[in-house]
Every structure is written in C-alpha cells, then in structure tokens.
Design a protein around this motif. Structure first.
Motif, short mmCIF file in Angstrom:
data_model
loop_
_atom_site.label_atom_id
_atom_site.label_comp_id
_atom_site.label_asym_id
_atom_site.label_seq_id
_atom_site.Cartn_x
_atom_site.Cartn_y
_atom_site.Cartn_z
N HIS A 15 4.36 -36.07 24.95
CA HIS A 15 3.89 -34.84 25.60
C HIS A 15 2.40 -34.64 25.36
N GLN A 16 1.98 -34.78 24.11
CA GLN A 16 0.57 -34.58 23.77
C GLN A 16 -0.31 -35.61 24.46
N GLU B 251 7.28 -35.57 21.15
CA GLU B 251 6.12 -34.69 21.04
C GLU B 251 4.82 -35.46 21.23
N GLU B 252 4.78 -36.70 20.74
CA GLU B 252 3.59 -37.53 20.92
C GLU B 252 3.39 -37.88 22.40
N ALA C 112 14.96 -33.48 21.81
CA ALA C 112 13.74 -32.88 21.26
C ALA C 112 13.59 -31.42 21.64
N ARG D 277 7.38 -40.75 19.45
CA ARG D 277 8.16 -39.52 19.45
C ARG D 277 7.90 -38.74 20.73
N PRO E 212 5.70 -24.95 25.93
CA PRO E 212 5.05 -25.98 25.09
C PRO E 212 5.90 -27.25 24.93
N HIS E 213 7.19 -27.14 25.19
CA HIS E 213 8.12 -28.25 24.98
C HIS E 213 8.75 -28.74 26.28
N GLU F 66 14.35 -36.64 25.39
CA GLU F 66 13.64 -35.39 25.70
C GLU F 66 14.56 -34.19 25.52
N HIS G 238 14.15 -26.04 19.86
CA HIS G 238 13.24 -24.99 20.31
C HIS G 238 13.92 -23.94 21.19
#
Length: 201
Positions: free
Chosen positions: A7-8, A4-5, A48, A2, A104-105, A45, A52
């Motif tokens: 990015h983290q 978000e994964e 996702a 994903r 954050p995104h 991206e 937000h």
C-alpha cells in the motif's frame, strides 16, 4: 512483501507519477461513486484489513456477506453482472457517511482507481468518456496486486481472489485449512469460478 508495504509503495509511486505528469486527480473526500462497484481483493489484503475493522463494520459485513455471496452465485456467469451491480447503487458495507471507513487500509484496487475528469462521470448511471479513469495508476495498482498474489501463493500454497464483502465475511467466519477445503466451501456456496466468481489459483 507485507500488505502495508504494498500500500505504501503504491501510494508513493502514484504520488511521484502524478506530480511528474502534473496530474491532479479530481477524487476527494465525499466523492464515492466508485464505492458502488464490485471490488475484488486477495486473501492477504482481506486478512490485513480485518484488524482495522470496527465492531459495527464487522456486523455490517456479517449481514451483507451472505447477500453478496447469493448474488454472486446467481450472476457469476453473466457478462454484464458487475455493471448491473454497479447500477443497483449498492454501497460498500465499509462506506460510512460518504467516506471510506477504512481509508488508510483500503485495497489496492481502490487506490488505483483515479480520474482527473468530472467526478459526475463516475456515477453508476453516467456514460464516462473514453480515458475518464487514468490507466497508468490502475496498471501500477495491478502490479502491486500481482506481487501480493505471489506472496499469498508462497504463504498458503494457493491464491484466493474474491469480492470484497463476500471474502471479508468468509474470513470473519473462518476459512477452512487447505486448498481443497476452501474450494469445497466455495463450490457449496455456488461462487467458485465462472466469469466473476471466486478464483482459487
């Protein structure tokens, strides 16, 4: 994987790398010269990011998107197009009061652009010394991008890459189904292919 994964994972990789090398980036809140750049991201991206966005951010993208697409149609084959755009000091429509409104995104491309040098050299009119931007963080970001590109191909059967504001605008308006329909839309807009245009792979 994903978005978000990805990015983290990049954030953790960058933190480990910077700590291990003793590198302290000079990038900080209120330093936003890189937010004048021509940022490319993938459909995944962009999708996702959509949940937000505030209503004000969506409104700015709906206003700015057509202008970016028209600019791209005009300059997508010009060798110096991104640098000319950068020097025009046209801010990202998600920049708010000198801060990223979606920090954050933010895309992988934004996360991987770091320097430990004088932030003044990031300005559009500056001539940064060689090595001003850290190459390893950018390569790390690129690897995460490529993993997402494979995920996008698996999900949709093709990869769509494009400029941030223009792509988010198209996603807000609604992309047609299927590769041929997407290519036809981009062709009609004059932004498909070329040196800097949208890519359908």
């Amino acid at each position: 994987m994903r978005v978000e994964e990805a990015h983290q994972a990049l954030d953790q990789d960058l933190a480990d790398y910077l700590e291990g090398k003793g590198v302290r980036p000079s990038c900080k809140a209120g330093c936003f010269a890189c937010c004048f750049g021509w940022v490319t991201l993938s459909r995944l991206e962009g999708e996702a990011l959509l949940p937000h966005l505030t209503e004000a951010q969506k409104a700015r993208l709906l206003e700015e998107g057509p202008r970016r697409l028209a600019l791209l149609a005009w300059g997508k084959d010009q060798k110096d197009f991104p640098s000319r755009f950068f020097r025009s000091r046209t801010p990202c429509p998600l920049l708010e009061g000198g801060l990223c409104g979606v920090y954050p995104h933010r895309p992988l491309a934004c996360r991987g652009l770091l320097t430990e040098g004088d932030p003044a050299f990031c300005a559009p009119e500056a001539k940064p010394p060689q090595g001003h931007f850290l190459p390893v963080p950018w390569r790390m970001a690129r690897l995460r991008m490529e993993a997402l590109w494979e995920e996008e191909r698996a999900r949709y059967g093709f990869l769509l890459l494009g400029e941030l504001a223009g792509l988010l605008y198209l996603l807000l308006r609604g992309l047609p189904e299927g590769r041929e329909a997407v290519e036809a839309l981009l062709e009609d807009l004059g932004v498909l292919g070329g040196r800097w245009g949208f890519q359908v792979v």
